[in-house]
Scaffold this motif. Structure first.
Motif, PDB file in Angstrom:
ATOM      1  N   TYR A   7      41.966  50.495  71.076  1.00  0.00           N
ATOM      2  CA  TYR A   7      41.717  50.732  72.502  1.00  0.00           C
ATOM      3  C   TYR A   7      40.770  51.915  72.697  1.00  0.00           C
ATOM      4  CZ  TYR A   7      45.528  47.450  72.756  1.00  0.00           C
ATOM      5  OH  TYR A   7      46.289  46.339  72.585  1.00  0.00           O
ATOM      6  N   ALA A   8      40.922  52.917  71.816  1.00  0.00           N
ATOM      7  CA  ALA A   8      40.011  54.061  71.906  1.00  0.00           C
ATOM      8  C   ALA A   8      38.571  53.621  71.664  1.00  0.00           C
ATOM      9  CB  ALA A   8      40.421  55.132  70.898  1.00  0.00           C
ATOM     10  N   SER A   9      38.369  52.719  70.696  1.00  0.00           N
ATOM     11  CA  SER A   9      37.000  52.300  70.377  1.00  0.00           C
ATOM     12  C   SER A   9      36.386  51.565  71.560  1.00  0.00           C
ATOM     13  CB  SER A   9      36.985  51.423  69.128  1.00  0.00           C
ATOM     14  OG  SER A   9      37.507  50.136  69.412  1.00  0.00           O
ATOM     15  N   LEU A  10      37.189  50.753  72.239  1.00  0.00           N
ATOM     16  CA  LEU A  10      36.642  50.014  73.386  1.00  0.00           C
ATOM     17  C   LEU A  10      36.367  50.950  74.558  1.00  0.00           C
ATOM     18  CD1 LEU A  10      38.808  46.807  73.046  1.00  0.00           C
ATOM     19  CD2 LEU A  10      36.403  47.124  72.440  1.00  0.00           C
ATOM     20  N   ALA A  11      37.276  51.923  74.745  1.00  0.00           N
ATOM     21  CA  ALA A  11      37.038  52.902  75.809  1.00  0.00           C
ATOM     22  C   ALA A  11      35.764  53.699  75.528  1.00  0.00           C
ATOM     23  CB  ALA A  11      38.238  53.841  75.928  1.00  0.00           C
ATOM     24  N   LEU A  12      35.592  54.038  74.250  1.00  0.00           N
ATOM     25  CA  LEU A  12      34.410  54.799  73.852  1.00  0.00           C
ATOM     26  C   LEU A  12      33.142  53.972  74.080  1.00  0.00           C
ATOM     27  CD1 LEU A  12      34.242  57.604  72.676  1.00  0.00           C
ATOM     28  CD2 LEU A  12      34.133  56.601  70.402  1.00  0.00           C
ATOM     29  N   LEU A  13      33.223  52.692  73.760  1.00  0.00           N
ATOM     30  CA  LEU A  13      32.077  51.818  73.977  1.00  0.00           C
ATOM     31  C   LEU A  13      31.695  51.812  75.455  1.00  0.00           C
ATOM     32  CD1 LEU A  13      30.157  49.473  72.920  1.00  0.00           C
ATOM     33  CD2 LEU A  13      31.879  47.933  73.828  1.00  0.00           C
ATOM     34  N   ALA A  14      32.718  51.674  76.311  1.00  0.00           N
ATOM     35  CA  ALA A  14      32.437  51.661  77.744  1.00  0.00           C
ATOM     36  C   ALA A  14      31.841  52.993  78.173  1.00  0.00           C
ATOM     37  CB  ALA A  14      33.723  51.376  78.516  1.00  0.00           C
ATOM     38  N   ALA A  15      32.404  54.080  77.652  1.00  0.00           N
ATOM     39  CA  ALA A  15      31.922  55.411  78.047  1.00  0.00           C
ATOM     40  C   ALA A  15      30.483  55.623  77.593  1.00  0.00           C
ATOM     41  CB  ALA A  15      32.838  56.477  77.467  1.00  0.00           C
ATOM     42  N   ALA A  19      19.228  46.875  68.169  1.00  0.00           N
ATOM     43  CA  ALA A  19      18.145  47.389  69.008  1.00  0.00           C
ATOM     44  C   ALA A  19      18.654  48.536  69.897  1.00  0.00           C
ATOM     45  CB  ALA A  19      17.511  46.290  69.855  1.00  0.00           C
ATOM     46  N   TRP A  20      19.553  49.343  69.361  1.00  0.00           N
ATOM     47  CA  TRP A  20      20.048  50.555  70.016  1.00  0.00           C
ATOM     48  C   TRP A  20      20.743  50.264  71.353  1.00  0.00           C
ATOM     49  CZ3 TRP A  20      15.886  50.147  66.949  1.00  0.00           C
ATOM     50  CH2 TRP A  20      15.841  50.962  65.828  1.00  0.00           C
ATOM     51  N   LYS A  21      21.315  49.072  71.464  1.00  0.00           N
ATOM     52  CA  LYS A  21      22.058  48.712  72.672  1.00  0.00           C
ATOM     53  C   LYS A  21      23.540  48.632  72.332  1.00  0.00           C
ATOM     54  CE  LYS A  21      18.385  47.478  75.262  1.00  0.00           C
ATOM     55  NZ  LYS A  21      17.399  48.032  74.323  1.00  0.00           N
ATOM     56  N   PRO A  22      24.400  49.380  73.027  1.00  0.00           N
ATOM     57  CA  PRO A  22      25.824  49.428  72.678  1.00  0.00           C
ATOM     58  C   PRO A  22      26.496  48.059  72.687  1.00  0.00           C
ATOM     59  CG  PRO A  22      25.280  51.147  74.258  1.00  0.00           C
ATOM     60  CD  PRO A  22      24.058  50.318  74.094  1.00  0.00           C
ATOM     61  N   LEU A  23      26.136  47.196  73.630  1.00  0.00           N
ATOM     62  CA  LEU A  23      26.845  45.926  73.714  1.00  0.00           C
ATOM     63  C   LEU A  23      26.540  45.013  72.531  1.00  0.00           C
ATOM     64  CD1 LEU A  23      26.818  45.231  77.532  1.00  0.00           C
ATOM     65  CD2 LEU A  23      28.738  45.871  76.085  1.00  0.00           C
ATOM     66  N   TRP A  24      25.317  45.071  72.053  1.00  0.00           N
ATOM     67  CA  TRP A  24      24.987  44.299  70.863  1.00  0.00           C
ATOM     68  C   TRP A  24      25.738  44.842  69.653  1.00  0.00           C
ATOM     69  CZ3 TRP A  24      23.143  39.674  70.839  1.00  0.00           C
ATOM     70  CH2 TRP A  24      22.333  39.234  71.900  1.00  0.00           C
ATOM     71  N   LEU A  25      26.002  46.139  69.694  1.00  0.00           N
ATOM     72  CA  LEU A  25      26.776  46.769  68.628  1.00  0.00           C
ATOM     73  C   LEU A  25      28.149  46.130  68.560  1.00  0.00           C
ATOM     74  CD1 LEU A  25      25.677  49.122  67.033  1.00  0.00           C
ATOM     75  CD2 LEU A  25      26.956  50.654  68.481  1.00  0.00           C
ATOM     76  N   LEU A  26      28.745  45.926  69.728  1.00  0.00           N
ATOM     77  CA  LEU A  26      30.068  45.299  69.810  1.00  0.00           C
ATOM     78  C   LEU A  26      30.012  43.917  69.154  1.00  0.00           C
ATOM     79  CD1 LEU A  26      32.936  45.548  71.195  1.00  0.00           C
ATOM     80  CD2 LEU A  26      31.968  44.111  72.982  1.00  0.00           C
ATOM     81  N   ALA A  27      28.978  43.139  69.510  1.00  0.00           N
ATOM     82  CA  ALA A  27      28.851  41.801  68.950  1.00  0.00           C
ATOM     83  C   ALA A  27      28.724  41.867  67.430  1.00  0.00           C
ATOM     84  CB  ALA A  27      27.641  41.099  69.562  1.00  0.00           C
ATOM     85  N   GLY A  28      27.864  42.759  66.948  1.00  0.00           N
ATOM     86  CA  GLY A  28      27.652  42.867  65.509  1.00  0.00           C
ATOM     87  C   GLY A  28      28.920  43.279  64.780  1.00  0.00           C
TER      88      GLY A  28
END
Lengths: 528, 307
Positions: free
Chosen positions: B147-155, B236-245
């Protein structure tokens, strides 16, 4: 025009530099330089490249700290430890190299220059407001990477103005503008001084300074030379102060013995690649031995793509589209084109024309490696290379410290003399030069123009791409204008005018003056 | 063939496997958006894992262990920051040195703990929801790290795009010269970004040694730091793509374990390599589609302010 600054009832100085001195190692960049800017005046700072203008400006805004001397603001001593402080106190600077971020939008760029935490939406509204008030045209939500140079400059100016500066410093603002864009900048400057703000206008274009500025401070070699009223001076008297000697005008040898066509461009089309290179549409051009053809235009209208197509950096599919000295060369690479005795000088000196961290002698090799004189069977003949290097240095008066420094150590003017000399000594039959004198001091620029003129007289064909219209009018034989990837037919210089060219640069429909001129001039414009 | 309980457990373990990568790569993404390429992720992560494990083992507190891991990751990142930002050394060399240093330090700290075990971080259960079939355990039965990782991603996503500090950070990564000219403290901002990266890598290490595999082994990061680095580039330095990867990597690495369990006769080494291959293939495809976009223009370039 602006109201004249009162000559006698002197308003107090707003920002004053008193005896500023700055050393970089052995070099004294500023030697006890003084300058006072008054409220409501446009003050010119004049000087050659390397005269110390940039150093002085950097000290006046806190980017550099003086070794000695002091700044007075409203008559009281002040120290600007960094640019943020000077900006907060009301000194805004628009540098020649814009402090902009290509990947960000205009609003984001502006926000970065302001101190507060203003929401972007209200900031965008303030930008619109400022844009209307001062006649600047800028769209807040465009990405800066997509803007033209003139638009970027306006973004910088808007960013400064939103900080409500009392002093605005403009570093060589017109060197990148079309005549029209310059005019609108001047109107903005007049509005600003009319409001009681002070503008420091750095330039080496003397006509502009004489038109726009109330006073001028001249620097030479890091020293204060004079403070004059530019309106009572002539362009040549100002030039004398700047250079310390007479500046020769390029002799226009009217030897119109045109020979063979050296460069033929037939219906050259290049597709754009989106972000960077613009497309070229149906370019036709003929340059014959013995003439200089100039291409005017605002940066970003396809000149870079044209240069790359001509130099072979971007070969084109149609072999016949580019013919160099009777050989179809469209698909040839740069080395093969050089073998046809063509020479190319790109716009960017460091990184394109010369490798910044290689020694000058090694830089000679970059364009001479295929000539056979210096490299034989893949082996570099060091003595031949050094001989060529020394010949370039001697004949083109390239000045530098040390025996064989890295290219990045040279001043812009000296490096430009070097890269031009490197091509000229290859004895080319065709030279293509992009921005021959961009950022080069007056004396070196005159030398470069004279050199190209002499090459033409010897039977070389010369193509000059430049944004400096005065330069093109001074030393080319015919001028074509590039706008949105299209090239007008070249017109003899005598049959055209600044106004006609300026209109075409702004993209006015090509049915205007200059096309008419081309028809009148008749010969030589088109091969077919 | 698969019943709901097994499927639920597989999905839940995919999330757990992806979390380490997501945490580490988020930190690196922030550092790189500020223009610093820190190749020390693997080193910072393993020091976080070792210090976190040692602290938790000694104090019996997973929370203290996690905090210690974060601080340890930041401490190692400061070595990199000192070299690469303040002494303007080559960032690639400094990053590699940081990784080597981290591996050595972690081995030293972890030596007394080889062969020990901890009770890992507990799953946080929501009565009712956790027992939902298939997705219940995946969504509502994870440990706090997930949950922390997802919160961090959002932040991070919000912070980079919408806040002033995010804007300044991106500006510094885009053109340090321009940011400096505007009066932004380039080196301080970069140092903070690198420290954030260190904290995230330390947290990722803690997740590894306190939750995912709650024991200590000297090579337990197993190259995850490098995968995290690759994820940043290919996203490509985009956080959401990071999540996918990260989740793709997690999915393939769990699924290949199950495939190995079926005994299909594919060499296990090949299957173990599959997550890496799949992640690289997918992300190469992504970055090919968005060619030339995203890389901060000043990435990896040392900044030396005017005299």
């Amino acid at each position: 025009m602006a109201e004249n600054a009162p000559a006698n009832a002197l308003p107090a100085s707003l920002l004053e530099a008193v005896g500023l001195t700055k050393r970089f190692g052995a070099l004294v960049a500023n030697d006890h330089v003084s300058l006072a800017i008054r409220a409501g005046e446009t003050h010119a700072l004049l000087g050659e490249n390397g005269a110390g203008k940039s150093t002085l400006v950097k000290m006046m805004c806190g980017l550099l700290q003086p070794d000695s001397g002091e700044l007075l603001y409203d008559g009281a001593p002040i120290v600007f430890p960094d640019p943020a402080t000077s900006r907060a106190r009301g000194v805004g600077v628009v540098f020649q190299h814009f402090a902009l971020f290509d990947a960000l939008t205009v609003v984001e760029n502006v926000a970065l220059g302001l101190a507060g935490h203003e929401p972007l939406a209200t900031l965008a509204a303030r930008i619109e407001d400022c844009v209307h008030r001062y006649g600047l045209s800028v769209e807040p939500y465009r990405r800066v990477g997509e803007l033209s140079v003139g638009e970027r400059q306006r973004v910088e100016i808007v960013r400064c103005l939103l900080g409500d500066p009392r002093v605005l410093i403009l570093d060589e603002p017109t060197s990148v503008l079309t005549p029209d864009e310059s005019e609108s900048l001047f109107r903005t400057v007049d509005l600003l001084t009319g409001e009681g703000r002070a503008v420091l206008f750095i330039s080496h274009k003397l006509d502009e300074v004489r038109r726009l500025c109330h006073r001028a401070t001249v620097l030479r070699g890091g020293k204060f030379i004079a403070e004059v009223d530019p309106k009572t001076e002539t362009a040549s008297s100002l030039a004398r102060l700047m250079v310390g000697a007479e500046v020769p005008r390029t002799p226009r040898t009217v030897t119109h013995q045109l020979g063979e066509p050296r460069l033929l461009v037939n219906k050259l089309n290049v597709a754009g690649d989106g972000s960077r290179g613009s497309a070229l549409h149906d370019i036709n051009l003929e340059i014959r031995a013995g003439e200089i053809v100039g291409i005017a235009g605002v940066a970003g209208n396809g000149q870079t793509t044209l240069f790359e197509a001509l130099s072979g950096e971007k070969p084109v599919a149609d072999q016949e589209a580019i013919i160099i000295d009777k050989v179809a060369a469209g698909g040839l690479g740069p080395t093969e084109r050089r073998a046809l005795k063509a020479g190319f000088v790109p716009e960017e000196r460091l990184g394109h024309a010369a490798a910044p961290d290689m020694r000058l002698s090694d830089n000679v090799l970059l364009t001479t490696h295929g000539d056979g004189a210096i490299v034989r069977l893949g082996i570099i003949h060091r003595s031949a290379l050094l001989a060529r290097f020394q010949e370039i240095v001697r004949r083109f008066d390239v000045r530098f410290g040390g025996k064989d420094p890295k290219a990045r150590r040279l001043s812009g003017g000296n490096l430009q003399k070097f890269v031009i000399g490197r091509e000229v000594l290859r004895e080319p039959v065709l030279i293509v030069v992009d921005q021959p004198t961009w950022g080069v001091d007056a004396a070196a620029a005159a030398f470069i123009r004279t050199t190209l003129r002499e090459k033409a007289a010897e039977g070389c064909a010369v193509l000059v791409i430049s944004q400096d219209l005065d330069e093109l009018l001074e030393f080319t034989d015919r001028i074509a204008v590039m706008s949105e990837g299209r090239l007008t037919a070249p017109v003899p210089v005598a049959e055209t005018s600044r106004e006609a060219i300026g209109l075409a640069m702004g993209g006015a429909e090509t049915g205007g003056a200059q096309t008419g001129g081309a028809h009148a001039s008749g010969e030589g414009a088109h091969a077919a | 063939m698969l019943d709901a309980a097994i499927l639920g457990a597989v999905l839940a373990s995919i999330v757990a496997a992806a979390t380490t990568l997501l945490l580490a790569s988020l930190g690196e993404l922030v550092a790189e958006r500020a223009g610093t390429l820190n190749l020390g992720v693997e080193g910072m992560m393993i020091v976080g894992a070792a210090v976190g494990y040692a602290t938790a083992y000694g104090t019996g507190s997973l929370l203290l262990g996690t905090l210690a891991a974060i601080l340890a990751g930041m401490a190692i990142s400061l070595v990199f920051a000192g070299l690469a930002i303040w002494l303007a050394t080559n960032q690639v060399a400094s990053g590699l040195a940081t990784t080597i240093l981290g591996l050595g330090v972690a081995g030293l700290i972890g030596a007394p703990f080889v062969g020990t075990r901890l009770d890992g971080a507990p799953a946080l259960k929501v009565p009712g929801l956790t027992d939902l079939p298939v997705i219940g355990q995946m969504l509502f039965g994870q440990d706090a790290f997930v949950y922390a990782s997802l919160a961090l991603l959002a932040a991070v996503t919000y912070g980079l795009a919408r806040t002033r500090i995010g804007l300044v950070l991106r500006a510094v990564g885009e053109s340090h010269a321009a940011a400096h000219a505007l009066g932004h403290p380039v080196r301080r901002i970069r140092t903070l970004a690198v420290m954030f990266g260190g904290a995230c890598a330390g947290l990722a290490g803690a997740h590894l040694s306190l939750a995912y595999t709650p024991f200590w082994a000297s090579d337990m990061t197993a190259g995850r730091g490098w995968i995290a680095l690759a994820l940043v580039v290919f996203s490509a330095w985009k956080p959401l793509w990071l999540l996918a990867g990260a989740y793709l990597f997690g999915a393939v690495s769990i699924l290949q374990l199950h495939v190995q369990g079926f005994g299909l006769g594919i060499p296990s080494q090949l299957l173990s390599a599959l997550p890496y291959l799949a992640t690289i293939a997918a992300l190469v495809a992504i970055s090919a589609l968005k060619r030339g976009q995203g890389a901060p223009a000043s990435l990896g370039v040392p900044f030396v302010p005017d005299r």
